[in-house]
Design a protein around this motif. Structure first.
Motif, PDB file in Angstrom:
ATOM      1  N   TYR A   6       0.951  -1.172  -0.071  1.00 31.69           N
ATOM      2  CA  TYR A   6       0.168   0.082  -0.094  1.00 31.69           C
ATOM      3  C   TYR A   6       0.899   1.138  -0.002  1.00 31.69           C
ATOM      4  O   TYR A   6       0.370   2.343   0.230  1.00 31.69           O
ATOM      5  N   LEU A   7       2.085   0.944  -0.333  1.00 31.84           N
ATOM      6  CA  LEU A   7       3.009   2.389  -0.314  1.00 31.84           C
ATOM      7  C   LEU A   7       2.325   3.052  -1.566  1.00 31.84           C
ATOM      8  O   LEU A   7       2.060   2.508  -2.568  1.00 31.84           O
ATOM      9  N   MET A   8       2.487   4.374  -1.613  1.00 33.86           N
ATOM     10  CA  MET A   8       1.946   5.016  -2.856  1.00 33.86           C
ATOM     11  C   MET A   8       3.360   5.361  -3.676  1.00 33.86           C
ATOM     12  O   MET A   8       3.809   6.303  -4.024  1.00 33.86           O
ATOM     13  N   THR A   9       3.310   4.016  -4.443  1.00 31.69           N
ATOM     14  CA  THR A   9       4.619   4.112  -5.327  1.00 31.69           C
ATOM     15  C   THR A   9       4.114   4.729  -6.717  1.00 31.69           C
ATOM     16  O   THR A   9       3.124   4.812  -7.026  1.00 31.69           O
ATOM     17  N   LEU A  10       5.246   4.631  -7.479  1.00 34.38           N
ATOM     18  CA  LEU A  10       4.850   5.194  -8.886  1.00 34.38           C
ATOM     19  C   LEU A  10       4.187   4.185  -9.632  1.00 34.38           C
ATOM     20  O   LEU A  10       2.737   4.545 -10.265  1.00 34.38           O
ATOM     21  N   THR A  11       4.051   2.820  -9.259  1.00 35.08           N
ATOM     22  CA  THR A  11       3.258   1.849  -9.925  1.00 35.08           C
ATOM     23  C   THR A  11       1.886   2.108  -9.252  1.00 35.08           C
ATOM     24  O   THR A  11       0.766   1.989  -9.926  1.00 35.08           O
ATOM     25  N   GLY A  12       2.047   2.171  -7.948  1.00 31.82           N
ATOM     26  CA  GLY A  12       0.643   2.336  -7.267  1.00 31.82           C
ATOM     27  C   GLY A  12      -0.407   3.502  -7.679  1.00 31.82           C
ATOM     28  O   GLY A  12      -1.472   3.543  -8.002  1.00 31.82           O
ATOM     29  N   LEU A  13       0.360   4.741  -7.804  1.00 33.64           N
ATOM     30  CA  LEU A  13      -0.507   5.921  -8.484  1.00 33.64           C
ATOM     31  C   LEU A  13      -0.925   5.622 -10.017  1.00 33.64           C
ATOM     32  O   LEU A  13      -1.896   5.894 -10.184  1.00 33.64           O
ATOM     33  N   ALA A  14       0.083   4.930 -10.509  1.00 30.81           N
ATOM     34  CA  ALA A  14      -0.246   4.785 -12.260  1.00 30.81           C
ATOM     35  C   ALA A  14      -1.612   3.735 -12.160  1.00 30.81           C
ATOM     36  O   ALA A  14      -2.368   4.016 -12.964  1.00 30.81           O
ATOM     37  N   GLU A  15      -1.317   2.768 -11.273  1.00 30.55           N
ATOM     38  CA  GLU A  15      -2.627   1.998 -10.835  1.00 30.55           C
ATOM     39  C   GLU A  15      -3.858   2.815 -10.643  1.00 30.55           C
ATOM     40  O   GLU A  15      -5.000   2.645 -11.513  1.00 30.55           O
ATOM     41  N   ILE A  16      -3.661   3.740  -9.857  1.00 24.89           N
ATOM     42  CA  ILE A  16      -4.814   4.449  -9.384  1.00 24.89           C
ATOM     43  C   ILE A  16      -5.466   5.156 -10.777  1.00 24.89           C
ATOM     44  O   ILE A  16      -6.791   5.341 -10.881  1.00 24.89           O
ATOM     45  N   LEU A  17      -4.583   5.620 -11.418  1.00 24.01           N
ATOM     46  CA  LEU A  17      -5.013   6.593 -12.665  1.00 24.01           C
ATOM     47  C   LEU A  17      -5.207   5.666 -13.801  1.00 24.01           C
ATOM     48  O   LEU A  17      -5.428   6.375 -14.950  1.00 24.01           O
ATOM     49  N   ARG A  18      -5.007   4.504 -13.743  1.00 26.77           N
ATOM     50  CA  ARG A  18      -5.059   3.277 -14.878  1.00 26.77           C
ATOM     51  C   ARG A  18      -4.273   3.790 -16.082  1.00 26.77           C
ATOM     52  O   ARG A  18      -4.766   3.992 -17.225  1.00 26.77           O
ATOM     53  N   ARG A  19      -3.096   4.374 -15.576  1.00 31.09           N
ATOM     54  CA  ARG A  19      -2.027   4.565 -16.646  1.00 31.09           C
ATOM     55  C   ARG A  19      -0.751   3.681 -16.547  1.00 31.09           C
ATOM     56  O   ARG A  19      -0.540   3.235 -15.531  1.00 31.09           O
ATOM     57  N   ARG A  20      -0.064   3.488 -17.513  1.00 28.96           N
ATOM     58  CA  ARG A  20       1.183   2.895 -17.718  1.00 28.96           C
ATOM     59  C   ARG A  20       2.382   3.799 -16.686  1.00 28.96           C
ATOM     60  O   ARG A  20       2.397   4.994 -17.083  1.00 28.96           O
ATOM     61  N   PRO A  21       2.997   3.116 -15.756  1.00 33.97           N
ATOM     62  CA  PRO A  21       3.889   4.038 -14.817  1.00 33.97           C
ATOM     63  C   PRO A  21       5.155   4.773 -15.701  1.00 33.97           C
ATOM     64  O   PRO A  21       5.055   5.960 -15.350  1.00 33.97           O
ATOM     65  N   ARG A  22       5.675   4.266 -16.705  1.00 36.27           N
ATOM     66  CA  ARG A  22       6.520   4.654 -17.333  1.00 36.27           C
ATOM     67  C   ARG A  22       5.918   6.114 -18.152  1.00 36.27           C
ATOM     68  O   ARG A  22       6.792   7.041 -18.250  1.00 36.27           O
ATOM     69  N   MET A  23       4.683   6.035 -18.707  1.00 34.70           N
ATOM     70  CA  MET A  23       4.184   6.948 -19.356  1.00 34.70           C
ATOM     71  C   MET A  23       3.988   8.271 -18.448  1.00 34.70           C
ATOM     72  O   MET A  23       4.102   9.372 -18.705  1.00 34.70           O
ATOM     73  N   LEU A  24       3.414   7.774 -17.291  1.00 39.30           N
ATOM     74  CA  LEU A  24       2.956   8.873 -16.025  1.00 39.30           C
ATOM     75  C   LEU A  24       4.394   9.488 -15.863  1.00 39.30           C
ATOM     76  O   LEU A  24       4.447  10.714 -15.737  1.00 39.30           O
ATOM     77  N   ALA A  25       5.465   8.984 -15.556  1.00 40.00           N
ATOM     78  CA  ALA A  25       6.529   9.347 -15.156  1.00 40.00           C
ATOM     79  C   ALA A  25       7.315  10.398 -16.223  1.00 40.00           C
ATOM     80  O   ALA A  25       7.893  11.333 -15.934  1.00 40.00           O
ATOM     81  N   ARG A  26       6.900  10.019 -17.460  1.00 37.95           N
ATOM     82  CA  ARG A  26       7.209  10.843 -18.623  1.00 37.95           C
ATOM     83  C   ARG A  26       6.935  12.501 -18.432  1.00 37.95           C
ATOM     84  O   ARG A  26       7.445  13.524 -19.027  1.00 37.95           O
ATOM     85  N   ASP A  27       5.297  12.426 -17.803  1.00 37.54           N
ATOM     86  CA  ASP A  27       4.684  13.715 -17.549  1.00 37.54           C
ATOM     87  C   ASP A  27       5.228  14.510 -16.586  1.00 37.54           C
ATOM     88  O   ASP A  27       4.889  15.871 -16.424  1.00 37.54           O
ATOM     89  N   TYR A  28       6.145  13.984 -15.521  1.00 41.72           N
ATOM     90  CA  TYR A  28       6.436  14.655 -14.432  1.00 41.72           C
ATOM     91  C   TYR A  28       7.741  14.548 -14.070  1.00 41.72           C
ATOM     92  O   TYR A  28       8.225  13.424 -13.840  1.00 41.72           O
ATOM     93  N   GLU A  29       8.644  15.771 -14.148  1.00 42.37           N
ATOM     94  CA  GLU A  29      10.104  15.604 -13.719  1.00 42.37           C
ATOM     95  C   GLU A  29      10.376  14.803 -12.583  1.00 42.37           C
ATOM     96  O   GLU A  29      11.232  14.287 -12.420  1.00 42.37           O
ATOM     97  N   GLN A  30       9.558  15.128 -11.556  1.00 45.03           N
ATOM     98  CA  GLN A  30       9.579  14.488 -10.305  1.00 45.03           C
ATOM     99  C   GLN A  30       9.540  12.968 -10.143  1.00 45.03           C
ATOM    100  O   GLN A  30       9.829  12.346  -9.213  1.00 45.03           O
ATOM    101  N   LEU A  31       8.973  12.688 -11.135  1.00 46.05           N
ATOM    102  CA  LEU A  31       8.724  10.993 -11.371  1.00 46.05           C
ATOM    103  C   LEU A  31       9.739  10.371 -12.141  1.00 46.05           C
ATOM    104  O   LEU A  31       9.981   9.186 -12.198  1.00 46.05           O
ATOM    105  N   ASP A  32      10.506  11.074 -12.720  1.00 44.73           N
ATOM    106  CA  ASP A  32      11.366  10.756 -13.891  1.00 44.73           C
ATOM    107  C   ASP A  32      12.601   9.937 -12.896  1.00 44.73           C
ATOM    108  O   ASP A  32      13.128  10.512 -12.188  1.00 44.73           O
TER     109      ASP A  32
END
Ligand SMILES: Nc1ncnc2c1ncn2[C@@H]1O[C@H](COP(=O)(O)OP(=O)(O)O)[C@@H](O)[C@H]1O
Ligand SMILES: [Mg+2]
Length: 314
Positions: A6-32
């Protein structure tokens, strides 16, 4: 490596948004370049991502109330506060129960001279900030102790009851908090009256025990009466089925009754009975700090997302 589910990881957040983690990370410098799992994102980053999809971080306050003890008020309050902080809400938990169960459950052991609500309610502008105990990033606690059992006499004047929690919320808002969660004692004393006067939402946990349903009825009557007496708009009242046991016919029967009598107030979710709660309590943690997927955390996550309108933004 043991990974907290239940850590709010990059994968966890992407799951909530129904997006691929790598794609999400591309949109945000902090996630890169962040690892996909194992490292929790800081709440400010989560907040930025969720703000962009329309989650509202406007100020709100939620009190957990029922005359009946032992039905999940404290559990709901601490799990909501804890999880809301992970979702990026700057959260303050006010423990108003003299038993201090929320304080204990979060592993906080205040010094004997630590300030509690009874010390600060009369002058929160001066005294509140210093009394807050940091629990984790984005989560602070106003601890409670037995001294708060004197609140009924300290706040005997109706004007004091009307003002005390309201002034505290105002101050917390000035201090930059977005969410205040209140854990109330199982009584209809000054702490509850003052909370009802101040919050925008009252959550009443119930289960199949008839006393808890009676407690719900009394809470509803009392809330109307308090608001009428003080000339205030009533907070929204929500009913949380907090110990649902599918093995017991009485659970479904109670649910049916609640649907019939409190249809608009009943939250469209329920918390199942689970041994995870006592395990978490014994270890001084919340159900979200578990390695394995568990129903207790899933159910409360659904509660948190619903009550904070995160789901409606998804
Ligand atoms: N859904 C649940 N299933 C099993 N045990 C629960 C559940 N919710 C709460 N509990 C346990 O029940 C006890 C009372 O809950 P608590 O939240 O302290 O109630 P209250 O604040 O209303 O007195 C605690 O030991 C808690 O761990
Ligand atoms: Mg309690």
């Amino acid at each position: 490596m043991s990974v907290n589910r239940y850590l709010m990881t990059l994968t966890g957040l992407a799951e909530i948004l129904r997006r691929r983690p790598r794609m999400l990370a591309r949109d945000y410098e902090q996630l890169d370049g962040l690892p996909l799992v194992g490292k929790s994102l800081d709440p400010a980053t989560v907040r930025q991502v969720l703000t962009d999809i329309g989650v509202d971080y406007g100020f709100r306050s939620i009190a957990h109330v029922n005359l009946r003890g032992g039905i999940g008020k404290t559990t709901a309050a601490i799990t909501l506060a804890w999880r809301a902080a992970s979702y990026g809400f700057k959260t303050c938990l006010l423990d108003l129960d003299p038993q201090g169960s929320a304080t204990l459950a979060l592993g906080v052991t205040p010094d004997d001279d630590a300030a509690t609500f009874i010390d600060v309610w009369n002058d929160p502008d001066e005294l509140l900030e210093e009394a807050l105990v940091p629990v984790k990033d984005h989560l602070a606690l106003l601890p409670s102790a037995l001294e708060n059992s004197l609140l009924d006499s300290a706040m005997a004047r109706p004007a004091a009851q009307k003002q005390a929690v309201a002034a505290t919320l105002r101050r917390l808002r000035e201090l930059g908090y977005d969410l205040v969660v209140i854990d109330c004692p199982p009584s209809l004393g000054a702490a509850v009256i003052s909370s009802v006067c101040a919050v925008d939402t009252v959550v009443v946990p119930v289960w199949s025990d008839p006393f808890s349903i009676k407690g719900l009825e009394l809470a509803r009557q009392e809330i109307s009466q308090i608001c009428e007496t003080f000339g205030l708009q009533s907070p929204a009242v929500k009913v949380l089925y907090s110990r649902y046991d599918r093995r017991e016919a009485i659970s479904d029967k109670t649910l049916e009754q609640l649907r019939g009598r409190f249809r608009e107030a009943l939250l469209p979710l329920r918390i199942r009975v689970s041994s995870e709660f006592s395990k978490a309590l014994a270890e001084g943690r919340t159900v979200f700090e578990a390695r394995r997927k568990n129903g207790a955390a899933d159910d409360y996550d659904a509660y948190v997302r619903h009550i904070l309108h995160i789901d409606s933004a998804l």
